[in-house]
Structure formats: structure tokens, C-alpha cells
Design a protein around this motif. Structure first.
Motif, mmCIF file in Angstrom:
data_model
loop_
_atom_site.group_PDB
_atom_site.id
_atom_site.type_symbol
_atom_site.label_atom_id
_atom_site.label_comp_id
_atom_site.label_asym_id
_atom_site.label_seq_id
_atom_site.Cartn_x
_atom_site.Cartn_y
_atom_site.Cartn_z
ATOM 1 N N GLY A 14 0.637 -1.213 -0.561
ATOM 2 C CA GLY A 14 0.232 0.536 0.007
ATOM 3 C C GLY A 14 1.264 1.810 -0.036
ATOM 4 O O GLY A 14 1.740 1.076 0.351
ATOM 5 N N VAL A 15 0.197 2.364 0.011
ATOM 6 C CA VAL A 15 0.468 3.419 -0.277
ATOM 7 C C VAL A 15 0.757 4.229 0.926
ATOM 8 O O VAL A 15 -0.643 4.611 1.943
ATOM 9 C CB VAL A 15 0.658 4.493 -1.201
ATOM 10 N N HIS A 16 1.876 4.634 2.025
ATOM 11 C CA HIS A 16 1.984 5.264 2.980
ATOM 12 C C HIS A 16 1.517 6.824 3.384
ATOM 13 O O HIS A 16 2.933 7.241 2.941
ATOM 14 C CB HIS A 16 2.911 4.514 4.117
ATOM 15 N N VAL A 17 1.265 7.821 3.619
ATOM 16 C CA VAL A 17 1.466 8.406 4.148
ATOM 17 C C VAL A 17 1.852 9.357 5.434
ATOM 18 O O VAL A 17 1.041 8.765 6.547
ATOM 19 C CB VAL A 17 -0.364 9.593 4.077
ATOM 20 N N VAL A 18 2.967 9.559 5.339
ATOM 21 C CA VAL A 18 3.876 9.388 6.928
ATOM 22 C C VAL A 18 3.186 10.039 7.744
ATOM 23 O O VAL A 18 3.139 9.571 8.951
ATOM 24 C CB VAL A 18 5.151 9.471 6.480
ATOM 25 N N PRO A 19 3.238 11.114 7.297
ATOM 26 C CA PRO A 19 2.893 12.410 8.295
ATOM 27 C C PRO A 19 1.700 12.431 9.081
ATOM 28 O O PRO A 19 1.225 12.499 10.226
ATOM 29 C CB PRO A 19 2.792 13.605 7.953
ATOM 30 N N ALA A 20 0.736 11.666 8.377
ATOM 31 C CA ALA A 20 -0.832 11.621 9.178
ATOM 32 C C ALA A 20 -1.111 9.797 9.210
ATOM 33 O O ALA A 20 -1.995 9.293 10.098
ATOM 34 C CB ALA A 20 -2.320 11.345 7.809
ATOM 35 N N ASP A 21 0.019 9.120 9.302
ATOM 36 C CA ASP A 21 -0.102 7.393 9.161
ATOM 37 C C ASP A 21 -1.186 7.146 8.923
ATOM 38 O O ASP A 21 -1.718 5.920 9.194
ATOM 39 C CB ASP A 21 0.274 7.295 11.058
ATOM 40 N N VAL A 22 -2.195 7.620 7.634
ATOM 41 C CA VAL A 22 -2.710 6.573 7.501
ATOM 42 C C VAL A 22 -1.844 5.780 5.631
ATOM 43 O O VAL A 22 -1.014 6.191 5.256
ATOM 44 C CB VAL A 22 -3.913 7.303 6.438
#
Ligand code: ZN
Ligand code: ZN
Length: 334
Positions: A14-22
Motif C-alpha cells: 500500500g501507499v503510506h502517508v507518513v505524517p498522517a499515518d494513513v
């Protein structure tokens, strides 16, 4: 040193959106997931929180029984995630509720298409071009040989076969989420007003579409009727039912299948399909390349298999591109 876009990280599942941890369309259960659409290679149950369009959430509830932690987001609505990330859901034109997800952080814009197509589809909202810096695109049909014909041509073939076999029926294999409803809605648009007969596996998803305002006309269940009633009618079933015991009860069926893969003759032959209908809910080669030109990103990230030709095309156009090795992206929907 360039740290641009370090906030968005592709991982194998999956693609991780780091600052949001989503995670976007994660292949395993996570605390917080943003889901582009309901197909099984993108949506799964078990997440702590699921953020998606109301239609996608309804589809996920039907398929995975997940209701817990569901946050609906309308098309065009922007939600603020932790870490200063904004997410906006934009129509992808793929199936009911399907969305591209625009992520904005620190002045940078990333669009994740999920699956998409550019053509009009009476069962879902039309794809919208969203300018961005990084465009993450699918490439299910990412070869120049794939050029999907107009759907009107395929509907005409189907209706011609139906009228040529008044004593039998035409059995159309179509996936239960998206393809089946699109074929039905396009038959209605082509003037076919007779009842359409469904395999039991199609019933709930068709009802969900109807509950969301998609007009499918009169639908009947095969199991409620005898053979005679189905003469001269269209029957829709999942591809797996085309050659199994279930279909033997139908009155001399002509076997059709609606899929982008029907362009490949071997695939039709493999499934014993007499009437291949090239109908896809994915962008073909021209749509993929046209979309990259329309969106005009600095960089293109490619998922879903056949990436090489698209990477090469980007390179020739002086555009940066890379393939993402996401696992488990399959053609459930095709
Ligand atoms: Zn899909
Ligand atoms: Zn997919």
C-alpha cells in the motif's frame, strides 16, 4: 539534498502517508485507511478506521460486513488528516463510488487514481482531471495494443446475438461489482426494456446500485423462474458460473463475457466464450497517456502490472516515472 515528497511512501502492500499515518488501499488491516473503491484488490475489512465515499463504504459493508470506524467523504469534500495532510476524494469513473484521492501537504500535491477510466458510464460519476505534482496511475491495460471499442458497438453485438437466438438466451459473464451493473445500464440505454435475469450472486450488488439511484430497469432472479421464461432473454452471471453446473439449466445459452481481456482471443477461448464483448472499466492505452498529458504531473508512479510501456512512454516525453511494486493488485474487476 531533496526531501520533497518524502511524506508519501510506497510500500509493497500500500501507499503510506507518513505524517498522517494513513494508508491508501492497504492490502492488510491498518489503524487508518483511505479507500479508493470497493474492489477486493483495493478494499478489505478489518481496518480500525475507514475513510471513503458513502457508496464505497456501503459496498464494503455489503462485502466485508464492516461498519466500524467508517467515515464517509463526499466527492469534492476535503478532510484534514493528522500531520497537516489534506485529502480530497475526486470521481474516478471506474465503478459506483470510485474515487481518486488527492493528498496535499506542505504545498505538494499527489493524486492516487486507484482504478479509473475516462469514458462516460451511466452507473458512476465521470473522471475529473486533477492537476498534481505526482500522479499515481494504474496500468492494467498499459500496452498500445489495448484500445477499447465504443461500448455502443459491444451492446449492438449483444442485442444482435439475442435477436438471432429467439429460442435460447444470451448468458453474459460479468463481475458482480461494476461490470454487471454497467452492462445492464448500457442495455437500457440501447433500448432493451425486457426484464434481465440475474444469477443469485449479482442480486445484492444490483440492489445496492439501485438504492444509490442507478436505474437498472426490471431485474429477475434466474432461480425464481423456469427455463421457458428465459427464452429470448439476457442472463447475467459471474464469470465463474459461465461453464459450471448452474448454467446447464438455461435454455441453449450463447455464452458471452464482458471484459477488457476479451481483446485477447486466447482468453475468450480459454473460458469457452462464443461472444467476446470488449467492455472495460479501466483506461485503455490512449486514455492512460491522454490522462497523463491532461494532468501534466512532474512525476508518474505506475501500478497494476504492465508498467514497462508506460514508463518508456513517459521517458520519451521527458517525464520522470517509476513502477511501484504493489503486491496483490489483480483484475478482480475485469
Ligand atoms: Zn477496480
Ligand atoms: Zn485495481
Amino acid at each position: 539534498m531533496n526531501t520533497a515528497f518524502s511524506w508519501i511512501r510506497p510500500e509493497p502492500w500500500g501507499v503510506h502517508v507518513v505524517p498522517a499515518d494513513v494508508w491508501i488501499d492497504p492490502g492488510r488491516a491498518v489503524d487508518r485507511a483511505l479507500i479508493t473503491h470497493g474492489h477486493a484488490d483495493h478494499a478489505r475489512g478489518g481496518h480500525g478506521a475507514t475513510i471513503a465515499t458513502p457508496e464505497t463504504l456501503a459496498i464494503m459493508e455489503l462485502r466485508y460486513n464492516t461498519r466500524k470506524g467508517a467515515t464517509p467523504v463526499q466527492y469534492g469534500e476535503t478532510i484534514r488528516l493528522p500531520g497537516g495532510v489534506d485529502a480530497t476524494f475526486v470521481p474516478a469513473g471506474h465503478v459506483l463510488g470510485s474515487a481518486q484521492i488527492l493528498l496535499e501537504h506542505a504545498g505538494e500535491r499527489v493524486v492516487i487514481t486507484g482504478d479509473y477510466k475516462r469514458r462516460a458510464d451511466p452507473t458512476c460519476a465521470l473522471f475529473e482531471v486533477t492537476p498534481c505534482d505526482i500522479f499515481i496511475t494504474e496500468a492494467t491495460f498499459g500496452l498500445p495494443v489495448f484500445s477499447h471499442p465504443p461500448i455502443e458497438d459491444e451492446m449492438a453485438k449483444l442485442l444482435t446475438a439475442l435477436h438471432a437466438h429467439p429460442d435460447g438466451c444470451v448468458l453474459v459473464g460479468a463481475y458482480a461489482l461494476g461490470k454487471a451493473q454497467r452492462v445492464i445500464a448500457e442495455l437500457r440505454a440501447a433500448g432493451h426494456s425486457q426484464p434481465i435475469f440475474l444469477h443469485g450472486a449479482m442480486e445484492k450488488m444490483c440492489r445496492l446500485y439501485q438504492d444509490h439511484g442507478v436505474d437498472l430497469g426490471e431485474l429477475r432472479l434466474v432461480s425464481d423462474h423456469d427455463n421457458e421464461t428465459m427464452r429470448g432473454q439476457i442472463v447475467i452471471a459471474p464469470p465463474s458460473a459461465l461453464n459450471d453446473r448452474w448454467s446447464r439449466r438455461l435454455p441453449s445459452p450463447v455464452t458471452a463475457m464482458a471484459s477488457g481481456w476479451m481483446r485477447v482471443r486466447g482468453r475468450a477461448r480459454q473460458r469457452g466464450v462464443e461472444l467476446p464483448l470488449v467492455i472495460s472499466d479501466h483506461a485503455d492505452w490512449n486514455e492512460l497517456t491522454q490522462t497523463i498529458e491532461d494532468v501534466n504531473p512532474q512525476e508518474v508512479w505506475v501500478t497494476h502490472g504492465r508498467e514497462e510501456a508506460l514508463l518508456r512512454w513517459c521517458e520519451l516525453g521527458q517525464r520522470r516515472a517509476r513502477a511501484l511494486a504493489l503486491v496483490g493488485r489483480e483484475d478482480e474487476d475485469e
